[in-house]
Design a protein around this motif. Sequence first.
Motif, PDB file in Angstrom:
ATOM      1  N   ASP A  92     -67.016  13.967 -68.955  1.00  0.00           N
ATOM      2  CA  ASP A  92     -66.166  13.026 -69.694  1.00  0.00           C
ATOM      3  C   ASP A  92     -66.988  12.064 -70.544  1.00  0.00           C
ATOM      4  O   ASP A  92     -66.573  11.679 -71.635  1.00  0.00           O
ATOM      5  N   LEU A 117     -64.759  20.881 -69.288  1.00  0.00           N
ATOM      6  CA  LEU A 117     -64.951  19.434 -69.316  1.00  0.00           C
ATOM      7  C   LEU A 117     -64.726  18.873 -67.913  1.00  0.00           C
ATOM      8  O   LEU A 117     -63.602  18.792 -67.434  1.00  0.00           O
ATOM      9  N   ASN A 119     -64.242  16.093 -65.451  1.00  0.00           N
ATOM     10  CA  ASN A 119     -63.753  14.722 -65.590  1.00  0.00           C
ATOM     11  C   ASN A 119     -63.716  14.018 -64.224  1.00  0.00           C
ATOM     12  O   ASN A 119     -62.798  14.198 -63.433  1.00  0.00           O
ATOM     13  N   GLU A 121     -64.261  10.613 -64.302  1.00  0.00           N
ATOM     14  CA  GLU A 121     -63.926   9.248 -64.725  1.00  0.00           C
ATOM     15  C   GLU A 121     -65.052   8.243 -64.455  1.00  0.00           C
ATOM     16  O   GLU A 121     -64.790   7.067 -64.182  1.00  0.00           O
ATOM     17  N   THR A 133     -62.951   7.977 -69.801  1.00  0.00           N
ATOM     18  CA  THR A 133     -61.714   8.330 -69.102  1.00  0.00           C
ATOM     19  C   THR A 133     -61.427   7.440 -67.896  1.00  0.00           C
ATOM     20  O   THR A 133     -60.421   7.636 -67.207  1.00  0.00           O
ATOM     21  N   ARG A 153     -57.464  10.429 -72.830  1.00  0.00           N
ATOM     22  CA  ARG A 153     -56.928  11.570 -72.105  1.00  0.00           C
ATOM     23  C   ARG A 153     -57.428  12.826 -72.823  1.00  0.00           C
ATOM     24  O   ARG A 153     -56.958  13.143 -73.927  1.00  0.00           O
ATOM     25  N   PRO A 154     -58.388  13.523 -72.235  1.00  0.00           N
ATOM     26  CA  PRO A 154     -59.080  14.608 -72.943  1.00  0.00           C
ATOM     27  C   PRO A 154     -58.177  15.662 -73.552  1.00  0.00           C
ATOM     28  O   PRO A 154     -58.419  16.120 -74.678  1.00  0.00           O
ATOM     29  N   LEU A 155     -57.131  16.047 -72.836  1.00  0.00           N
ATOM     30  CA  LEU A 155     -56.305  17.146 -73.338  1.00  0.00           C
ATOM     31  C   LEU A 155     -55.374  16.714 -74.465  1.00  0.00           C
ATOM     32  O   LEU A 155     -54.878  17.560 -75.210  1.00  0.00           O
ATOM     33  N   ARG A 168     -55.785  22.651 -67.435  1.00  0.00           N
ATOM     34  CA  ARG A 168     -56.355  21.688 -66.482  1.00  0.00           C
ATOM     35  C   ARG A 168     -56.331  22.302 -65.082  1.00  0.00           C
ATOM     36  O   ARG A 168     -55.372  22.998 -64.720  1.00  0.00           O
ATOM     37  N   GLU A 194     -59.966  21.112 -68.771  1.00  0.00           N
ATOM     38  CA  GLU A 194     -60.327  19.881 -68.072  1.00  0.00           C
ATOM     39  C   GLU A 194     -60.334  20.166 -66.582  1.00  0.00           C
ATOM     40  O   GLU A 194     -59.363  20.715 -66.036  1.00  0.00           O
TER      41      GLU A 194
END
Length: 321
Positions: A92, A117, A119, A121, A133, A153-155, A168, A194
């Motif tokens: 992230d 990715l 994630n 956080e 994130t 929010r990556p997506l 995800r 993600e």
Amino acid sequence: MLNRKDFVSSQEVKWCQGCGDFNVLKTMQSVLAKAGKTKHNTVFISGIGCSSRFPYYMDTYGFHTIHGRAPTIATGVKAVNPELDVWVVTGDGDALSIGGNHFIHAIRRNQDIKILLFNNEIYGLTKGQYSPTSAQGCVSKSSPAGSIDYPLRPLTIAAASNASFIARTSDNDPKHMTAVFEAAAKHKGCAVIEILQNCVIFNDKVHEPYNGPKQRKEHLLYLEHNEPMVFGENKALKLSGLTPTVTDDNDNSVLTHDASTGDTSLAYMLANLSYPDFPVPVGIFHQSSRTTYDQLLHSEQQKTLTSSKLMTLLEKDSYVL
């Protein structure tokens, strides 16, 4: 045919005990073996971060590159050898801070690369600073009073960049992760996955409230193509105008998931759902087929080659253009 152990390198795995990365690594090795992939035709490219050690632990080709630039290197590798299976491993912080620009453009080009990715956080490798994130209020070494930033929010970025595959999954659910990785491996185009991943040292159990074994049924929305969006005890999603709302599963207006819809608007809506007001969607948000960057590049190269040959013939025959 190769098995999982054939994709295991001789390098000592240097992640913290209990790190979620171990499950991702084992799952990927199994998926490649099951899919019949070969070691000499597979490349893993990473940037900087804990997840970016991934290429060392895969007995394939790989590059450990520089901060945020893994998609750039992957673009070059795939462009010069489109027959390779190219995977990008990023986190992230790596992908969404210094690498944000490269992340976006790799997606919108729809080059046939797969982006994992991770994630968690948090910045794990550099000892626990808040990341793009991290939730607002996150207490970390760089935000001791709590982060005032709104999280990315990556997506939603993937959807806004018109990714042709958006998904995800969770590091603590190898079965689900396997299904998502297998679908991504078969996809022709840029796939963005993600992975909700746990940093046991600096952000332990950050995803536990919704993806823990005891919480999944109530708080995860498992997306299945052409199936109603139901979750928990008789709960479901519907649209009130353009706004998603929670309803019960007997409601006639419950949303049916369509992963193959022509645009990414549904994926964007799902990626933008905010826990705890809404469930956390997992699975394939969107998958569509369109011409890849590699195909377009090959077409341009063929045109150039044809033009060059024509010029050579004309020059030989002494024609003047």
